[in-house]
Design a protein around this motif. Structure first.
Motif, PDB file in Angstrom:
ATOM      1  N   ALA A  17      12.937   2.133   0.724  1.00  0.00           N
ATOM      2  CA  ALA A  17      12.317   3.358   0.208  1.00  0.00           C
ATOM      3  C   ALA A  17      12.832   3.681  -1.183  1.00  0.00           C
ATOM      4  O   ALA A  17      12.048   4.016  -2.082  1.00  0.00           O
ATOM      5  CB  ALA A  17      12.593   4.522   1.164  1.00  0.00           C
ATOM      6  N   LEU A  18      14.138   3.578  -1.371  1.00  0.00           N
ATOM      7  CA  LEU A  18      14.726   3.893  -2.668  1.00  0.00           C
ATOM      8  C   LEU A  18      14.221   2.942  -3.761  1.00  0.00           C
ATOM      9  O   LEU A  18      13.838   3.390  -4.848  1.00  0.00           O
ATOM     10  CB  LEU A  18      16.250   3.848  -2.594  1.00  0.00           C
ATOM     11  N   VAL A  19      14.190   1.648  -3.476  1.00  0.00           N
ATOM     12  CA  VAL A  19      13.715   0.673  -4.463  1.00  0.00           C
ATOM     13  C   VAL A  19      12.245   0.938  -4.805  1.00  0.00           C
ATOM     14  O   VAL A  19      11.855   0.951  -5.981  1.00  0.00           O
ATOM     15  CB  VAL A  19      13.925  -0.775  -3.962  1.00  0.00           C
ATOM     16  N   ALA A  20      11.414   1.169  -3.790  1.00  0.00           N
ATOM     17  CA  ALA A  20       9.996   1.446  -4.032  1.00  0.00           C
ATOM     18  C   ALA A  20       9.820   2.737  -4.829  1.00  0.00           C
ATOM     19  O   ALA A  20       9.000   2.805  -5.756  1.00  0.00           O
ATOM     20  CB  ALA A  20       9.246   1.532  -2.704  1.00  0.00           C
ATOM     21  N   TRP A  21      10.596   3.758  -4.485  1.00  0.00           N
ATOM     22  CA  TRP A  21      10.523   5.043  -5.184  1.00  0.00           C
ATOM     23  C   TRP A  21      10.931   4.866  -6.646  1.00  0.00           C
ATOM     24  O   TRP A  21      10.274   5.376  -7.552  1.00  0.00           O
ATOM     25  CB  TRP A  21      11.421   6.052  -4.479  1.00  0.00           C
ATOM     26  N   LEU A  22      12.023   4.128  -6.883  1.00  0.00           N
ATOM     27  CA  LEU A  22      12.483   3.889  -8.259  1.00  0.00           C
ATOM     28  C   LEU A  22      11.449   3.110  -9.072  1.00  0.00           C
ATOM     29  O   LEU A  22      11.180   3.440 -10.231  1.00  0.00           O
ATOM     30  CB  LEU A  22      13.828   3.152  -8.262  1.00  0.00           C
ATOM     31  N   PHE A  23      10.867   2.054  -8.479  1.00  0.00           N
ATOM     32  CA  PHE A  23       9.818   1.291  -9.164  1.00  0.00           C
ATOM     33  C   PHE A  23       8.653   2.197  -9.527  1.00  0.00           C
ATOM     34  O   PHE A  23       8.146   2.169 -10.654  1.00  0.00           O
ATOM     35  CB  PHE A  23       9.298   0.143  -8.276  1.00  0.00           C
ATOM     36  N   ALA A  24       8.195   3.007  -8.563  1.00  0.00           N
ATOM     37  CA  ALA A  24       7.039   3.880  -8.798  1.00  0.00           C
ATOM     38  C   ALA A  24       7.337   4.917  -9.874  1.00  0.00           C
ATOM     39  O   ALA A  24       6.560   5.096 -10.825  1.00  0.00           O
ATOM     40  CB  ALA A  24       6.627   4.568  -7.498  1.00  0.00           C
ATOM     41  N   ARG A  25       8.450   5.599  -9.747  1.00  0.00           N
ATOM     42  CA  ARG A  25       8.758   6.665 -10.689  1.00  0.00           C
ATOM     43  C   ARG A  25       9.060   6.118 -12.085  1.00  0.00           C
ATOM     44  O   ARG A  25       8.687   6.718 -13.088  1.00  0.00           O
ATOM     45  CB  ARG A  25       9.915   7.521 -10.170  1.00  0.00           C
ATOM     46  N   ALA A  26       9.717   4.948 -12.178  1.00  0.00           N
ATOM     47  CA  ALA A  26      10.008   4.343 -13.495  1.00  0.00           C
ATOM     48  C   ALA A  26       8.725   3.934 -14.205  1.00  0.00           C
ATOM     49  O   ALA A  26       8.676   3.922 -15.433  1.00  0.00           O
ATOM     50  CB  ALA A  26      10.919   3.128 -13.327  1.00  0.00           C
ATOM     51  N   ALA A  27       7.686   3.637 -13.439  1.00  0.00           N
ATOM     52  CA  ALA A  27       6.398   3.235 -14.017  1.00  0.00           C
ATOM     53  C   ALA A  27       5.450   4.423 -14.149  1.00  0.00           C
ATOM     54  O   ALA A  27       4.270   4.232 -14.437  1.00  0.00           O
ATOM     55  CB  ALA A  27       5.761   2.159 -13.145  1.00  0.00           C
ATOM     56  N   ALA A  28       5.965   5.641 -13.936  1.00  0.00           N
ATOM     57  CA  ALA A  28       5.140   6.848 -13.961  1.00  0.00           C
ATOM     58  C   ALA A  28       3.951   6.690 -13.010  1.00  0.00           C
ATOM     59  O   ALA A  28       2.831   7.073 -13.302  1.00  0.00           O
ATOM     60  CB  ALA A  28       4.676   7.176 -15.375  1.00  0.00           C
ATOM     61  N   SER A  29       4.225   6.091 -11.873  1.00  0.00           N
ATOM     62  CA  SER A  29       3.196   5.821 -10.870  1.00  0.00           C
ATOM     63  C   SER A  29       3.421   6.695  -9.649  1.00  0.00           C
ATOM     64  O   SER A  29       4.413   7.419  -9.559  1.00  0.00           O
ATOM     65  CB  SER A  29       3.259   4.340 -10.480  1.00  0.00           C
ATOM     66  N   ARG A  30       2.499   6.598  -8.715  1.00  0.00           N
ATOM     67  CA  ARG A  30       2.614   7.379  -7.493  1.00  0.00           C
ATOM     68  C   ARG A  30       3.480   6.645  -6.476  1.00  0.00           C
ATOM     69  O   ARG A  30       3.482   5.423  -6.424  1.00  0.00           O
ATOM     70  CB  ARG A  30       1.225   7.637  -6.897  1.00  0.00           C
ATOM     71  N   PHE A  31       4.212   7.395  -5.687  1.00  0.00           N
ATOM     72  CA  PHE A  31       4.974   6.863  -4.562  1.00  0.00           C
ATOM     73  C   PHE A  31       4.268   7.357  -3.310  1.00  0.00           C
ATOM     74  O   PHE A  31       4.219   8.553  -3.037  1.00  0.00           O
ATOM     75  CB  PHE A  31       6.424   7.352  -4.602  1.00  0.00           C
ATOM     76  N   LEU A  32       3.681   6.424  -2.571  1.00  0.00           N
ATOM     77  CA  LEU A  32       2.877   6.780  -1.413  1.00  0.00           C
ATOM     78  C   LEU A  32       3.645   6.519  -0.133  1.00  0.00           C
ATOM     79  O   LEU A  32       4.436   5.581  -0.044  1.00  0.00           O
ATOM     80  CB  LEU A  32       1.574   5.985  -1.411  1.00  0.00           C
ATOM     81  N   LEU A  33       3.351   7.327   0.863  1.00  0.00           N
ATOM     82  CA  LEU A  33       3.999   7.210   2.155  1.00  0.00           C
ATOM     83  C   LEU A  33       2.919   6.988   3.208  1.00  0.00           C
ATOM     84  O   LEU A  33       1.951   7.755   3.293  1.00  0.00           O
ATOM     85  CB  LEU A  33       4.782   8.489   2.462  1.00  0.00           C
ATOM     86  N   ARG A  34       3.089   5.907   3.967  1.00  0.00           N
ATOM     87  CA  ARG A  34       2.162   5.599   5.056  1.00  0.00           C
ATOM     88  C   ARG A  34       2.996   5.499   6.328  1.00  0.00           C
ATOM     89  O   ARG A  34       3.960   4.734   6.384  1.00  0.00           O
ATOM     90  CB  ARG A  34       1.450   4.267   4.802  1.00  0.00           C
ATOM     91  N   ILE A  35       2.634   6.241   7.331  1.00  0.00           N
ATOM     92  CA  ILE A  35       3.330   6.191   8.610  1.00  0.00           C
ATOM     93  C   ILE A  35       2.655   5.128   9.468  1.00  0.00           C
ATOM     94  O   ILE A  35       1.485   5.238   9.810  1.00  0.00           O
ATOM     95  CB  ILE A  35       3.298   7.565   9.327  1.00  0.00           C
ATOM     96  N   ASP A  36       3.395   4.084   9.791  1.00  0.00           N
ATOM     97  CA  ASP A  36       2.859   2.967  10.568  1.00  0.00           C
ATOM     98  C   ASP A  36       3.016   3.249  12.060  1.00  0.00           C
ATOM     99  O   ASP A  36       3.866   2.697  12.746  1.00  0.00           O
ATOM    100  CB  ASP A  36       3.569   1.666  10.184  1.00  0.00           C
ATOM    101  N   ASP A  37       2.154   4.126  12.540  1.00  0.00           N
ATOM    102  CA  ASP A  37       2.201   4.577  13.928  1.00  0.00           C
ATOM    103  C   ASP A  37       1.078   3.972  14.757  1.00  0.00           C
ATOM    104  O   ASP A  37       0.431   4.645  15.551  1.00  0.00           O
ATOM    105  CB  ASP A  37       2.161   6.106  13.984  1.00  0.00           C
ATOM    106  N   LEU A  38       0.854   2.666  14.583  1.00  0.00           N
ATOM    107  CA  LEU A  38      -0.228   1.988  15.286  1.00  0.00           C
ATOM    108  C   LEU A  38      -0.059   1.972  16.794  1.00  0.00           C
ATOM    109  O   LEU A  38      -1.021   2.110  17.530  1.00  0.00           O
ATOM    110  CB  LEU A  38      -0.320   0.524  14.814  1.00  0.00           C
ATOM    111  N   ASP A  39       1.160   1.749  17.248  1.00  0.00           N
ATOM    112  CA  ASP A  39       1.404   1.558  18.667  1.00  0.00           C
ATOM    113  C   ASP A  39       1.762   2.871  19.343  1.00  0.00           C
ATOM    114  O   ASP A  39       2.871   3.386  19.180  1.00  0.00           O
ATOM    115  CB  ASP A  39       2.528   0.545  18.860  1.00  0.00           C
ATOM    116  N   PRO A  40       0.828   3.440  20.116  1.00  0.00           N
ATOM    117  CA  PRO A  40       1.093   4.737  20.736  1.00  0.00           C
ATOM    118  C   PRO A  40       2.237   4.693  21.752  1.00  0.00           C
ATOM    119  O   PRO A  40       2.825   5.728  22.056  1.00  0.00           O
ATOM    120  CB  PRO A  40      -0.233   5.105  21.410  1.00  0.00           C
ATOM    121  N   ALA A  41       2.574   3.519  22.253  1.00  0.00           N
ATOM    122  CA  ALA A  41       3.673   3.415  23.215  1.00  0.00           C
ATOM    123  C   ALA A  41       5.023   3.598  22.546  1.00  0.00           C
ATOM    124  O   ALA A  41       5.986   4.014  23.194  1.00  0.00           O
ATOM    125  CB  ALA A  41       3.622   2.058  23.925  1.00  0.00           C
ATOM    126  N   ASP A  42       5.129   3.302  21.247  1.00  0.00           N
ATOM    127  CA  ASP A  42       6.415   3.356  20.557  1.00  0.00           C
ATOM    128  C   ASP A  42       6.541   4.487  19.540  1.00  0.00           C
ATOM    129  O   ASP A  42       7.638   4.965  19.281  1.00  0.00           O
ATOM    130  CB  ASP A  42       6.673   2.036  19.821  1.00  0.00           C
TER     131      ASP A  42
END
Length: 186
Positions: A17-42
């Motif tokens: 998360a930190l590396v992705a956030w740093l890459f995004a913010r250093a490039a004046a880009s968006r940092f997106l968050l996707r919750i990978d909640d595909l499996d309802p059992a978990d």
């Protein structure tokens, strides 16, 4: 950044998360968050809340909206249906154990660690499929990759070339595989 809400974030998650956030913010880009909640059992709402709180505690912010894969099942299913309509999928009745055993066999053109799926169900006849279906084993759906090799640029590793495996696009319980959902959502 795409955590699965199946528990607390660990150090590897936080580093990613930190590396992705740093890459995004250093490039004046968006940092997106996707919750990978595909499996309802978990997936659990309390784990998602805990994960978001952990990111905030580190000072990491994200740009709205937060995407949840569980809310995109229709788009994921449509992608699988398109692949099936193009003849790019086939049913696979193998268990993970059977795949491991077949891939480890000392013979055959795809034996070895580079080939996770040895193609056991790729060319079954209609009679063989009917036999497996009658045995009560629900099939997963696999991509018919045809041994395609792709080269992609990577910011850190440079060009990366790999063969595409016949990976699962829909599990035998009907849930679309992460590989498909992530590509559709990205």
């Amino acid at each position: 950044f795409a955590p699965s809400p199946t528990g607390r974030l660990h150090v590897g998650n936080l580093r990613t998360a930190l590396v992705a956030w740093l890459f995004a913010r250093a490039a004046a880009s968006r940092f997106l968050l996707r919750i990978d909640d595909l499996d309802p059992a978990d997936a659990r709402a309390e784990h998602e809340a805990d994960q978001l709180a952990a990111l905030r505690a580190l000072g990491l912010d994200w740009d709205p909206p937060v995407l949840r894969q569980s809310e995109r099942r229709t788009a994921h299913a449509a992608a699988v249906e398109r692949l099936a309509a193009l003849g790019r999928t086939y049913p696979c009745y193998c268990t993970r154990r059977e795949i491991r055993e077949a891939a480890a066999a000392p013979h055959g053109p795809t034996a070895g660690p580079d080939h996770a799926y040895p193609g056991t169900c790729r060319d079954l006849t209609p009679a063989q499929r009917a036999e497996r279906q009658a045995a009560g084993r629900p099939p997963a759906l696999r991509l018919r990759a045809g041994g395609e090799v792709l080269t992609v640029p990577d910011r850190i590793h440079g060009e990366v070339t790999l063969a595409v495996d016949d990976f699962v696009v829909r599990r035998n319980d009907g849930i679309v595989a992460y590989n498909v959902a992530a590509v559709v959502d990205d």
